[in-house]
Design a protein around this motif. Structure first.
Motif, PDB file in Angstrom:
ATOM      1  N   LEU A 191       0.826  -1.214   0.000  1.00  0.00           N
ATOM      2  CA  LEU A 191       0.000   0.000   0.000  1.00  0.00           C
ATOM      3  C   LEU A 191       0.859   1.262   0.000  1.00  0.00           C
ATOM      4  CD1 LEU A 191      -2.783  -1.102   2.494  1.00  0.00           C
ATOM      5  CD2 LEU A 191      -2.987  -0.815   0.016  1.00  0.00           C
ATOM      6  N   THR A 192       1.984   1.204   0.700  1.00  0.00           N
ATOM      7  CA  THR A 192       2.888   2.355   0.724  1.00  0.00           C
ATOM      8  C   THR A 192       3.530   2.566  -0.634  1.00  0.00           C
ATOM      9  OG1 THR A 192       3.323   1.922   3.057  1.00  0.00           O
ATOM     10  CG2 THR A 192       4.856   3.346   1.915  1.00  0.00           C
ATOM     11  N   ASP A 213       9.403   7.603   3.845  1.00  0.00           N
ATOM     12  CA  ASP A 213       9.703   7.485   5.276  1.00  0.00           C
ATOM     13  C   ASP A 213       9.017   6.272   5.878  1.00  0.00           C
ATOM     14  OD1 ASP A 213      11.245   9.738   5.275  1.00  0.00           O
ATOM     15  OD2 ASP A 213       9.684  11.047   6.070  1.00  0.00           O
ATOM     16  N   TYR A 214       7.771   6.089   5.550  1.00  0.00           N
ATOM     17  CA  TYR A 214       7.018   4.957   6.081  1.00  0.00           C
ATOM     18  C   TYR A 214       7.560   3.640   5.540  1.00  0.00           C
ATOM     19  CZ  TYR A 214       3.026   2.364   7.840  1.00  0.00           C
ATOM     20  OH  TYR A 214       2.241   1.474   8.505  1.00  0.00           O
ATOM     21  N   LEU A 215       8.037   3.657   4.308  1.00  0.00           N
ATOM     22  CA  LEU A 215       8.592   2.443   3.713  1.00  0.00           C
ATOM     23  C   LEU A 215       9.865   2.018   4.427  1.00  0.00           C
ATOM     24  CD1 LEU A 215       7.844   0.545   1.421  1.00  0.00           C
ATOM     25  CD2 LEU A 215       9.346   1.847  -0.048  1.00  0.00           C
ATOM     26  N   LEU A 246      11.095  -2.491  10.662  1.00  0.00           N
ATOM     27  CA  LEU A 246      10.275  -3.369  11.483  1.00  0.00           C
ATOM     28  C   LEU A 246      10.305  -4.809  10.965  1.00  0.00           C
ATOM     29  CD1 LEU A 246       7.199  -1.080  12.152  1.00  0.00           C
ATOM     30  CD2 LEU A 246       8.961  -1.772  13.773  1.00  0.00           C
ATOM     31  N   THR A 247      10.329  -4.966   9.662  1.00  0.00           N
ATOM     32  CA  THR A 247      10.429  -6.308   9.081  1.00  0.00           C
ATOM     33  C   THR A 247      11.735  -6.976   9.486  1.00  0.00           C
ATOM     34  OG1 THR A 247       9.070  -5.625   7.204  1.00  0.00           O
ATOM     35  CG2 THR A 247      10.395  -7.609   6.926  1.00  0.00           C
ATOM     36  N   LEU A 260      19.213   4.497  10.363  1.00  0.00           N
ATOM     37  CA  LEU A 260      20.185   5.587  10.195  1.00  0.00           C
ATOM     38  C   LEU A 260      20.122   6.176   8.789  1.00  0.00           C
ATOM     39  CD1 LEU A 260      22.632   7.124  11.405  1.00  0.00           C
ATOM     40  CD2 LEU A 260      24.051   5.357  10.382  1.00  0.00           C
ATOM     41  N   PHE A 261      20.180   5.317   7.790  1.00  0.00           N
ATOM     42  CA  PHE A 261      20.142   5.806   6.414  1.00  0.00           C
ATOM     43  C   PHE A 261      18.783   6.420   6.068  1.00  0.00           C
ATOM     44  CE2 PHE A 261      23.605   2.567   5.495  1.00  0.00           C
ATOM     45  CZ  PHE A 261      24.604   3.525   5.561  1.00  0.00           C
ATOM     46  N   GLY A 262      17.725   5.879   6.616  1.00  0.00           N
ATOM     47  CA  GLY A 262      16.398   6.442   6.381  1.00  0.00           C
ATOM     48  C   GLY A 262      16.256   7.825   6.963  1.00  0.00           C
TER      49      GLY A 262
END
Length: 92
Positions: free
Chosen positions: A22-23, A41-43, A49-50, A72-74
């Motif tokens: 969905l993202t 960001d959400y991805l 989390l995965t 960190l990279f996100g």
């Protein structure tokens, strides 16, 4: 590992995968650049989390290290994209 934990991990991985799909839809058809940045960001949050859930599943510390690197990279990428959207340049 108990059957309940295995079921919970499988369900959470399935839900995280659905949320990623969905993202990705929002990332590709977002009406504005801000929507696309938020989807990105959400991805990366879902990817982190995965990795954490997989680390629990396989009882490995390597997944935790990968999750920290993704975070960190996100964060750095989010900061750079937000600065680019505000000012039009990343490095002054």
């Amino acid at each position: 590992m108990s059957a309940l934990l295995t079921t919970a991990i499988t369900a959470s991985l399935g839900l995280l995968g659905a949320a990623m799909l969905l993202t990705l839809v929002r990332l590709f058809i977002g009406p504005s650049a801000q929507d696309r940045v938020l989807a990105l960001d959400y991805l990366y949050l879902l990817g982190m989390l995965t990795m954490l859930v997989l680390g629990i599943r396989y009882a490995s510390d390597t997944y935790l290290e990968a999750a920290v690197l993704i975070a960190l990279f996100g964060f750095v990428a989010s900061f750079a994209l937000a600065r680019f959207l505000l000012r039009g340049e990343v490095i002054e």
